[in-house]
Scaffold this motif. Structure first.
Motif, PDB file in Angstrom:
ATOM      1  N   GLY A  31       0.792  -1.225   0.000  1.00 37.24           N
ATOM      2  CA  GLY A  31       0.000   0.000   0.000  1.00 37.24           C
ATOM      3  C   GLY A  31       0.819   1.266   0.000  1.00 37.24           C
ATOM      4  O   GLY A  31       0.295   2.354   0.290  1.00 37.24           O
ATOM      5  N   VAL A  32       2.122   1.159  -0.319  1.00 40.40           N
ATOM      6  CA  VAL A  32       2.998   2.327  -0.269  1.00 40.40           C
ATOM      7  C   VAL A  32       3.534   2.623  -1.677  1.00 40.40           C
ATOM      8  O   VAL A  32       4.728   2.511  -1.947  1.00 40.40           O
ATOM      9  CB  VAL A  32       4.157   2.131   0.739  1.00 40.40           C
ATOM     10  N   ASN A  33       2.640   2.967  -2.595  1.00 35.56           N
ATOM     11  CA  ASN A  33       3.046   3.334  -3.950  1.00 35.56           C
ATOM     12  C   ASN A  33       4.017   4.506  -3.961  1.00 35.56           C
ATOM     13  O   ASN A  33       4.872   4.611  -4.850  1.00 35.56           O
ATOM     14  CB  ASN A  33       1.821   3.708  -4.798  1.00 35.56           C
ATOM     15  N   SER A  34       3.877   5.390  -2.979  1.00 37.62           N
ATOM     16  CA  SER A  34       4.719   6.582  -2.925  1.00 37.62           C
ATOM     17  C   SER A  34       6.199   6.225  -2.874  1.00 37.62           C
ATOM     18  O   SER A  34       7.052   7.003  -3.311  1.00 37.62           O
ATOM     19  CB  SER A  34       4.348   7.433  -1.706  1.00 37.62           C
ATOM     20  N   HIS A  35       6.520   5.039  -2.331  1.00 34.35           N
ATOM     21  CA  HIS A  35       7.910   4.589  -2.249  1.00 34.35           C
ATOM     22  C   HIS A  35       8.092   3.251  -2.956  1.00 34.35           C
ATOM     23  O   HIS A  35       9.065   2.537  -2.726  1.00 34.35           O
ATOM     24  CB  HIS A  35       8.344   4.499  -0.788  1.00 34.35           C
ATOM     25  N   GLY A  36       7.120   2.948  -3.842  1.00 30.06           N
ATOM     26  CA  GLY A  36       7.187   1.747  -4.665  1.00 30.06           C
ATOM     27  C   GLY A  36       7.180   2.129  -6.122  1.00 30.06           C
ATOM     28  O   GLY A  36       8.102   2.781  -6.613  1.00 30.06           O
ATOM     29  N   ILE A  37       6.099   1.770  -6.813  1.00 29.20           N
ATOM     30  CA  ILE A  37       6.031   1.980  -8.260  1.00 29.20           C
ATOM     31  C   ILE A  37       6.188   3.454  -8.648  1.00 29.20           C
ATOM     32  O   ILE A  37       6.755   3.772  -9.707  1.00 29.20           O
ATOM     33  CB  ILE A  37       4.708   1.398  -8.835  1.00 29.20           C
ATOM     34  N   ASN A  38       5.716   4.380  -7.798  1.00 30.53           N
ATOM     35  CA  ASN A  38       5.811   5.806  -8.131  1.00 30.53           C
ATOM     36  C   ASN A  38       7.255   6.300  -8.194  1.00 30.53           C
ATOM     37  O   ASN A  38       7.533   7.337  -8.798  1.00 30.53           O
ATOM     38  CB  ASN A  38       5.054   6.654  -7.103  1.00 30.53           C
ATOM     39  N   ARG A  39       8.164   5.556  -7.558  1.00 30.74           N
ATOM     40  CA  ARG A  39       9.567   5.992  -7.496  1.00 30.74           C
ATOM     41  C   ARG A  39      10.426   5.393  -8.610  1.00 30.74           C
ATOM     42  O   ARG A  39      11.606   5.725  -8.728  1.00 30.74           O
ATOM     43  CB  ARG A  39      10.166   5.579  -6.159  1.00 30.74           C
ATOM     44  N   VAL A  40       9.866   4.507  -9.401  1.00 28.95           N
ATOM     45  CA  VAL A  40      10.680   3.796 -10.390  1.00 28.95           C
ATOM     46  C   VAL A  40      11.230   4.747 -11.456  1.00 28.95           C
ATOM     47  O   VAL A  40      12.437   4.745 -11.751  1.00 28.95           O
ATOM     48  CB  VAL A  40       9.886   2.645 -11.037  1.00 28.95           C
ATOM     49  N   ILE A  56      -2.816  -4.461  -7.410  1.00 29.70           N
ATOM     50  CA  ILE A  56      -2.323  -3.239  -6.765  1.00 29.70           C
ATOM     51  C   ILE A  56      -2.890  -2.017  -7.488  1.00 29.70           C
ATOM     52  O   ILE A  56      -2.692  -1.873  -8.698  1.00 29.70           O
ATOM     53  CB  ILE A  56      -0.787  -3.188  -6.802  1.00 29.70           C
ATOM     54  N   PRO A  57      -3.608  -1.128  -6.787  1.00 32.30           N
ATOM     55  CA  PRO A  57      -4.097   0.103  -7.436  1.00 32.30           C
ATOM     56  C   PRO A  57      -2.916   1.031  -7.759  1.00 32.30           C
ATOM     57  O   PRO A  57      -2.154   1.405  -6.879  1.00 32.30           O
ATOM     58  CB  PRO A  57      -5.011   0.732  -6.379  1.00 32.30           C
ATOM     59  N   VAL A  58      -2.763   1.375  -9.017  1.00 34.38           N
ATOM     60  CA  VAL A  58      -1.635   2.181  -9.478  1.00 34.38           C
ATOM     61  C   VAL A  58      -2.159   3.292 -10.379  1.00 34.38           C
ATOM     62  O   VAL A  58      -3.086   3.079 -11.160  1.00 34.38           O
ATOM     63  CB  VAL A  58      -0.627   1.308 -10.271  1.00 34.38           C
ATOM     64  N   SER A  59      -1.557   4.465 -10.300  1.00 31.95           N
ATOM     65  CA  SER A  59      -1.879   5.554 -11.221  1.00 31.95           C
ATOM     66  C   SER A  59      -1.616   5.097 -12.650  1.00 31.95           C
ATOM     67  O   SER A  59      -0.543   4.590 -12.971  1.00 31.95           O
ATOM     68  CB  SER A  59      -1.017   6.778 -10.891  1.00 31.95           C
ATOM     69  N   LYS A  60      -2.608   5.297 -13.528  1.00 31.75           N
ATOM     70  CA  LYS A  60      -2.437   4.926 -14.935  1.00 31.75           C
ATOM     71  C   LYS A  60      -1.251   5.666 -15.558  1.00 31.75           C
ATOM     72  O   LYS A  60      -0.499   5.105 -16.361  1.00 31.75           O
ATOM     73  CB  LYS A  60      -3.720   5.237 -15.717  1.00 31.75           C
ATOM     74  N   GLU A  61      -1.089   6.924 -15.186  1.00 31.43           N
ATOM     75  CA  GLU A  61       0.012   7.737 -15.721  1.00 31.43           C
ATOM     76  C   GLU A  61       1.364   7.158 -15.291  1.00 31.43           C
ATOM     77  O   GLU A  61       2.288   7.035 -16.102  1.00 31.43           O
ATOM     78  CB  GLU A  61      -0.125   9.175 -15.226  1.00 31.43           C
ATOM     79  N   ILE A  62       1.468   6.794 -14.011  1.00 30.52           N
ATOM     80  CA  ILE A  62       2.726   6.231 -13.493  1.00 30.52           C
ATOM     81  C   ILE A  62       3.040   4.904 -14.182  1.00 30.52           C
ATOM     82  O   ILE A  62       4.182   4.660 -14.612  1.00 30.52           O
ATOM     83  CB  ILE A  62       2.623   6.014 -11.965  1.00 30.52           C
ATOM     84  N   GLN A 103       2.023   3.815 -17.097  1.00 25.42           N
ATOM     85  CA  GLN A 103       2.358   4.064 -18.504  1.00 25.42           C
ATOM     86  C   GLN A 103       3.793   4.552 -18.647  1.00 25.42           C
ATOM     87  O   GLN A 103       4.518   4.160 -19.572  1.00 25.42           O
ATOM     88  CB  GLN A 103       1.388   5.079 -19.105  1.00 25.42           C
ATOM     89  N   ASN A 104       4.237   5.394 -17.717  1.00 24.61           N
ATOM     90  CA  ASN A 104       5.616   5.868 -17.740  1.00 24.61           C
ATOM     91  C   ASN A 104       6.605   4.717 -17.614  1.00 24.61           C
ATOM     92  O   ASN A 104       7.629   4.686 -18.289  1.00 24.61           O
ATOM     93  CB  ASN A 104       5.860   6.880 -16.595  1.00 24.61           C
ATOM     94  N   VAL A 105       6.290   3.773 -16.738  1.00 20.45           N
ATOM     95  CA  VAL A 105       7.165   2.614 -16.532  1.00 20.45           C
ATOM     96  C   VAL A 105       7.200   1.746 -17.779  1.00 20.45           C
ATOM     97  O   VAL A 105       8.272   1.289 -18.229  1.00 20.45           O
ATOM     98  CB  VAL A 105       6.711   1.798 -15.295  1.00 20.45           C
ATOM     99  N   ILE A 106       6.029   1.506 -18.372  1.00 22.47           N
ATOM    100  CA  ILE A 106       5.949   0.686 -19.609  1.00 22.47           C
ATOM    101  C   ILE A 106       6.748   1.346 -20.730  1.00 22.47           C
ATOM    102  O   ILE A 106       7.444   0.664 -21.499  1.00 22.47           O
ATOM    103  CB  ILE A 106       4.475   0.474 -20.029  1.00 22.47           C
ATOM    104  N   GLU A 107       6.670   2.666 -20.845  1.00 21.45           N
ATOM    105  CA  GLU A 107       7.413   3.382 -21.881  1.00 21.45           C
ATOM    106  C   GLU A 107       8.908   3.270 -21.664  1.00 21.45           C
ATOM    107  O   GLU A 107       9.694   3.180 -22.620  1.00 21.45           O
ATOM    108  CB  GLU A 107       6.977   4.847 -21.924  1.00 21.45           C
ATOM    109  N   LEU A 108       9.355   3.273 -20.400  1.00 19.15           N
ATOM    110  CA  LEU A 108      10.775   3.095 -20.108  1.00 19.15           C
ATOM    111  C   LEU A 108      11.259   1.720 -20.551  1.00 19.15           C
ATOM    112  O   LEU A 108      12.375   1.577 -21.044  1.00 19.15           O
ATOM    113  CB  LEU A 108      11.035   3.262 -18.603  1.00 19.15           C
ATOM    114  N   LEU A 109      10.389   0.725 -20.360  1.00 21.61           N
ATOM    115  CA  LEU A 109      10.741  -0.640 -20.771  1.00 21.61           C
ATOM    116  C   LEU A 109      10.846  -0.732 -22.284  1.00 21.61           C
ATOM    117  O   LEU A 109      11.648  -1.521 -22.826  1.00 21.61           O
ATOM    118  CB  LEU A 109       9.696  -1.624 -20.235  1.00 21.61           C
ATOM    119  N   GLY A 110      10.060   0.073 -22.972  1.00 28.35           N
ATOM    120  CA  GLY A 110      10.124   0.116 -24.450  1.00 28.35           C
ATOM    121  C   GLY A 110       9.421  -1.055 -25.072  1.00 28.35           C
ATOM    122  O   GLY A 110       9.791  -1.499 -26.144  1.00 28.35           O
TER     123      GLY A 110
END
Length: 339
Positions: A45-54, A324-330, A332-339
């Motif tokens: 439940g801590v996206n702020s220091h999980g997926i949001n920080r990637v 895990i509930p995740v911001s769609k924008e966040i 998408q940013n991660v997926i774009e980094l993966l290419g």
């Protein structure tokens, strides 16, 4: 669930992050460990220091602020106390290494302390509290940060929000306190911003030196509100002092001279409670305190009283089941980094 959130299975998040870190030339072992930690933080439940920080982490890697091939090494030893240098390696890797070493020292001496300098953001400090509790150790862990809080009564940010963790192992569910010395961590404030929501309580000052619940106004000035007002201000100062002198590393004032937050100082203190040979008594005493707390009548009958770490366990169970509930924008940013 709001329209700007999407549900991501834990396994999928971990798989995507593992591939992403491999793409950026981390070793297989480091890619796997960082993927696990980032995903577990969000799972709890801590996206702020999980997926949001990637994405910000990857930017640090690209700019050379995080040296992907470097890791912490011991530079001085004083029995059960050691100093390590992180060599500006990934914060998660360095924190795992130093937590493991503090656990080893505690199991050999009853208590062990590792002071780490020249490291990077460890993401969710509670990760290492859970790590020590799983290993059967009590821990006290903390880090300094760049200046993002004003000393009480001042206008300029001169203090860090210096996250502080205490963990206690318990058979019925570990106790893990994980908190910033600001009322809200800046990662949490940004999470409210992403959701387009106001903070539930004032979290910092705006451009007019007024306390605000508006995440955008607080983030623009980076002047967080210390917990307990002047008391949190004082606690931040002494945590910075301890992290700095014990590690012989950078203080918040030195970190603030850089454009980016890097070269921070951290403390990993572990105690091995089994040296007392009274585990049954310890469990009984912990349960006594938890029961006494749980049985307090809530102001709102819809609410429940929790001990530190209890909600993280509930979040983990729910998110494992539902995603895990995740911001769609966040995401998408991660997926774009993966290419």
């Amino acid at each position: 669930m709001t329209k700007n959130l999407t549900l991501i299975p834990s396994e999928k998040m971990q798989e995507v992050l593992y591939k992403l870190f491999l793409k950026y030339k981390f070793t297989d072992a480091k890619a796997k460990l960082m993927a696990e930690v980032f995903a577990d933080n969000s799972l709890s439940g801590v996206n702020s220091h999980g997926i949001n920080r990637v994405s910000p982490f990857i930017k640090y890697v690209e700019e050379g602020l995080v040296k992907k091939d470097a890791e912490a090494v011991k530079v001085e030893s004083f029995g059960s106390i050691e100093r390590w240098d992180g060599n500006f390696g990934p914060g998660i890797i360095n924190a795992r290494i130093c937590t493991n070493r503090a656990i080893e020292l505690a199991k050999s001496h009853g208590m062990g302390l590792v002071a780490l300098r020249n490291t990077n953001h460890w993401m969710r400090g509670g990760s290492y509290g859970w790590q020590t509790a799983e290993a059967g150790c009590i821990s006290i862990l903390f880090t300094n940060t760049k200046p993002n809080m004003p000393p009480w009564g001042a206008k300029e940010s001169r203090l860090g929000n210096n996250p502080f963790i205490i963990s206690i192992p318990r058979a019925g569910g570990h106790i893990v306190l994980d908190m910033a010395i600001s009322q809200f961590s800046f990662g949490k404030i940004n999470e409210y911003k992403l959701r387009g929501e106001q903070l539930p309580y004032p979290g910092g000052w705006d451009e007019n030196d007024e306390l605000s619940k508006d995440p955008e106004k607080i983030l623009s000035k980076e002047r967080g509100l210390p917990i307990g007002y002047w008391k949190g201000s004082a606690l931040s100062i002494v945590l910075d002092m301890l992290a700095t002198i014990l590690s012989a590393g950078n203080s918040t004032s030195k970190i603030g001279l850089n454009e980016h937050e890097t070269g921070i100082s951290q403390i990993f203190l572990c105690i091995y409670p089994e040296i007392f040979h009274d585990q049954n008594l310890q469990e009984k005493l912990l349960n006594e305190i938890i029961d006494y707390t749980h049985n307090a009548e809530p102001i709102d009958s819809e609410n429940k009283i929790y001990y530190p770490g209890e909600r993280a366990l509930q979040n983990k169970a729910k998110n494992l089941k539902d995603g895990i509930p995740v911001s769609k924008e966040i995401w998408q940013n991660v997926i774009e980094l993966l290419g």
